[in-house]
Design a protein around this motif. Structure first.
Motif, PDB file in Angstrom:
ATOM      1  N   THR A  74       5.981   6.457  -1.837  1.00 39.01           N
ATOM      2  CA  THR A  74       5.161   5.634  -1.290  1.00 39.01           C
ATOM      3  C   THR A  74       5.885   4.083  -0.533  1.00 39.01           C
ATOM      4  O   THR A  74       4.975   4.063   0.259  1.00 39.01           O
ATOM      5  N   LEU A  75       7.100   3.737  -1.043  1.00 38.89           N
ATOM      6  CA  LEU A  75       7.251   2.597  -0.409  1.00 38.89           C
ATOM      7  C   LEU A  75       8.384   2.953   0.592  1.00 38.89           C
ATOM      8  O   LEU A  75       8.689   2.040   1.584  1.00 38.89           O
ATOM      9  N   ARG A  76       8.470   4.527   1.336  1.00 37.05           N
ATOM     10  CA  ARG A  76       9.432   4.341   2.100  1.00 37.05           C
ATOM     11  C   ARG A  76       8.552   5.345   3.119  1.00 37.05           C
ATOM     12  O   ARG A  76       8.482   6.014   4.044  1.00 37.05           O
ATOM     13  N   LEU A  77       7.438   5.487   2.468  1.00 37.27           N
ATOM     14  CA  LEU A  77       6.106   5.628   3.932  1.00 37.27           C
ATOM     15  C   LEU A  77       6.375   5.084   5.011  1.00 37.27           C
ATOM     16  O   LEU A  77       5.861   3.702   4.776  1.00 37.27           O
ATOM     17  N   SER A  78       6.250   5.280   5.758  1.00 35.15           N
ATOM     18  CA  SER A  78       5.283   4.208   7.082  1.00 35.15           C
ATOM     19  C   SER A  78       3.708   3.872   7.669  1.00 35.15           C
ATOM     20  O   SER A  78       3.297   4.369   7.009  1.00 35.15           O
ATOM     21  N   ASP A  79       4.019   3.102   8.588  1.00 34.59           N
ATOM     22  CA  ASP A  79       2.892   2.566   8.412  1.00 34.59           C
ATOM     23  C   ASP A  79       1.267   3.670   9.366  1.00 34.59           C
ATOM     24  O   ASP A  79       0.759   4.128   8.669  1.00 34.59           O
ATOM     25  N   GLU A  80       2.477   4.087   9.983  1.00 33.85           N
ATOM     26  CA  GLU A  80       1.526   5.528  10.714  1.00 33.85           C
ATOM     27  C   GLU A  80       1.311   6.641   9.567  1.00 33.85           C
ATOM     28  O   GLU A  80       0.396   7.456   9.317  1.00 33.85           O
ATOM     29  N   ASP A  81       2.200   6.844   8.682  1.00 38.96           N
ATOM     30  CA  ASP A  81       2.245   8.235   7.800  1.00 38.96           C
ATOM     31  C   ASP A  81       0.518   7.293   6.453  1.00 38.96           C
ATOM     32  O   ASP A  81       0.479   8.512   6.323  1.00 38.96           O
ATOM     33  N   ALA A  82       1.160   6.016   6.331  1.00 33.63           N
ATOM     34  CA  ALA A  82      -0.122   5.596   5.121  1.00 33.63           C
ATOM     35  C   ALA A  82      -0.837   5.204   6.525  1.00 33.63           C
ATOM     36  O   ALA A  82      -2.520   6.090   5.020  1.00 33.63           O
ATOM     37  N   THR A  83      -1.542   5.253   7.208  1.00 32.33           N
ATOM     38  CA  THR A  83      -3.039   5.186   7.842  1.00 32.33           C
ATOM     39  C   THR A  83      -3.073   6.893   7.763  1.00 32.33           C
ATOM     40  O   THR A  83      -4.478   6.686   7.616  1.00 32.33           O
ATOM     41  N   ARG A  84      -2.058   7.710   8.352  1.00 31.71           N
ATOM     42  CA  ARG A  84      -2.540   9.225   8.231  1.00 31.71           C
ATOM     43  C   ARG A  84      -3.153   9.940   7.099  1.00 31.71           C
ATOM     44  O   ARG A  84      -4.113  10.776   6.613  1.00 31.71           O
ATOM     45  N   LEU A  85      -2.504   9.529   5.955  1.00 31.84           N
ATOM     46  CA  LEU A  85      -3.173   9.624   4.878  1.00 31.84           C
ATOM     47  C   LEU A  85      -4.373   9.137   4.219  1.00 31.84           C
ATOM     48  O   LEU A  85      -5.065   9.779   3.353  1.00 31.84           O
ATOM     49  N   HIS A  86      -4.390   8.612   4.850  1.00 26.07           N
ATOM     50  CA  HIS A  86      -5.970   7.436   4.691  1.00 26.07           C
ATOM     51  C   HIS A  86      -6.900   8.362   4.656  1.00 26.07           C
ATOM     52  O   HIS A  86      -7.975   8.466   4.472  1.00 26.07           O
ATOM     53  N   ALA A  87      -6.597   8.252   6.122  1.00 26.04           N
ATOM     54  CA  ALA A  87      -7.620   9.247   6.994  1.00 26.04           C
ATOM     55  C   ALA A  87      -7.211  11.074   6.338  1.00 26.04           C
ATOM     56  O   ALA A  87      -8.848  11.050   6.308  1.00 26.04           O
TER      57      ALA A  87
END
Length: 306
Positions: A188-201
């Motif tokens: 989780t702490l290595r996830l980029s902002d883009e990946d984290a936002t895509r995960l939320h979607a």
């Protein structure tokens, strides 16, 4: 284990059938199902159901005067709506909520009984049964990402931790990670902002879509065929079958009492995740990529013939 989409459809079916109705009697088929009984079982007799709600993966029936019956189905627990006075039915029958117009049966088709029923009184006692996970369908990407990065875990563990996120278990976490094209073992702490936002979607899409599908399957009836495995799923329960997105064979790794199903082509750039048991067994022979896996299988198939 029934997860958010299953629980939502259960709750809707129970709201339609029980709210405003008086419980005639609560029958307990197995003493092991009852984890707390303050108030006692008899205190619910004759009281009306004032509401039904989801608390994580639990279902709470609200009764008059601040009493609650909270059901945790765990892995193999299921609910069934039957005619009035229905029999509990052998070892699988754990409890029966008898109403004048029907009976709600709680069953568990497993040797190891894990399902639980809590009878509690007051809002504070009810809050104590809530693990505190975030309701992912009710928050924006910023709040989701902040909760995701609150601790450093693999994505699979973070999504299925009821203290972090509400209602997501083994099945839908597989589907969510596949939709987001992310490895279940990414940190989780290595996830980029883009990946984290895509995960939320992906969380919102997968949970929303499957809730709608299960609601449609129930067709206004009571959801009697609740399962963790559905033909329309992309990866969960589909090990060895082609990924619907790229055609690569779906992979499965097992750890402790859990598992993760994923597509190496979509989620890990073709790299195979090491299954602990097989890694120890095969050691240096463990295939690292889909190509190596195919070579390994061909070699094993050619061995006996040679």
């Amino acid at each position: 284990m029934p997860e958010l989409p299953d629980i939502v459809v259960y709750v809707e079916a129970l709201q339609e059938r029980t709210v405003g109705r008086a419980l005639e009697r609560l029958r307990i088929g197995s003493p092991f199902i009852l984890r707390t009984a303050r108030p006692p079982v008899e205190a619910l007799d004759g009281r009306s159901v004032t509401g039904v709600r989801r608390i994580g993966k639990r279902i709470a029936l609200d009764f008059a005067d601040g009493l609650f019956a909270v059901i945790h189905l765990m892995v193999a627990g299921r609910l069934h709506w039957r005619p009035p006075g229905a029999r509990l039915g052998g070892k699988a029958g754990l409890a029966a909520f008898d109403f004048e117009h029907g009976t709600l049966l709680l069953t568990e088709a497993a040797t190891r009984k894990r399902a639980a029923l809590h009878l509690v009184e007051g809002a504070e006692a009810l809050r104590d049964l809530n693990p505190g996970g975030m309701e992912t369908l009710e928050v924006d990407a910023r709040a989701f990402c902040a909760r995701l990065r609150a601790e450093n875990h693999t994505l699979k563990r973070a999504l299925t931790d009821p203290r972090l996120f509400s209602g997501i278990g083994n099945a839908y976490s597989d589907e969510i990670l596949h939709r987001a094209r992310l490895s279940p073992l990414a940190l989780t702490l290595r996830l980029s902002d883009e990946d984290a936002t895509r995960l939320h979607a992906a969380v919102r899409e997968v949970l929303g879509e499957w809730t709608a599908r299960l609601r449609e399957q129930a067709g206004g009836g009571f959801p009697d065929k609740v399962t963790a495995f559905h033909p329309g799923m992309a990866v969960h329960g589909r090990a060895g079958q082609p990924c619907p997105a790229c055609g690569s064979p779906v992979q499965r790794i097992v750890y402790a009492e859990n598992e993760a199903n994923y597509c190496a082509g979509c989620q890990t750039s073709g790299r195979l995740l090491a299954d602990r048991a097989l890694s120890r067994l095969l050691k240096q022979d463990w295939p690292r990529t889909l190509a190596e896996l195919e070579e390994h299988r061909r070699a094993r198939g050619a061995g006996p013939a040679g």
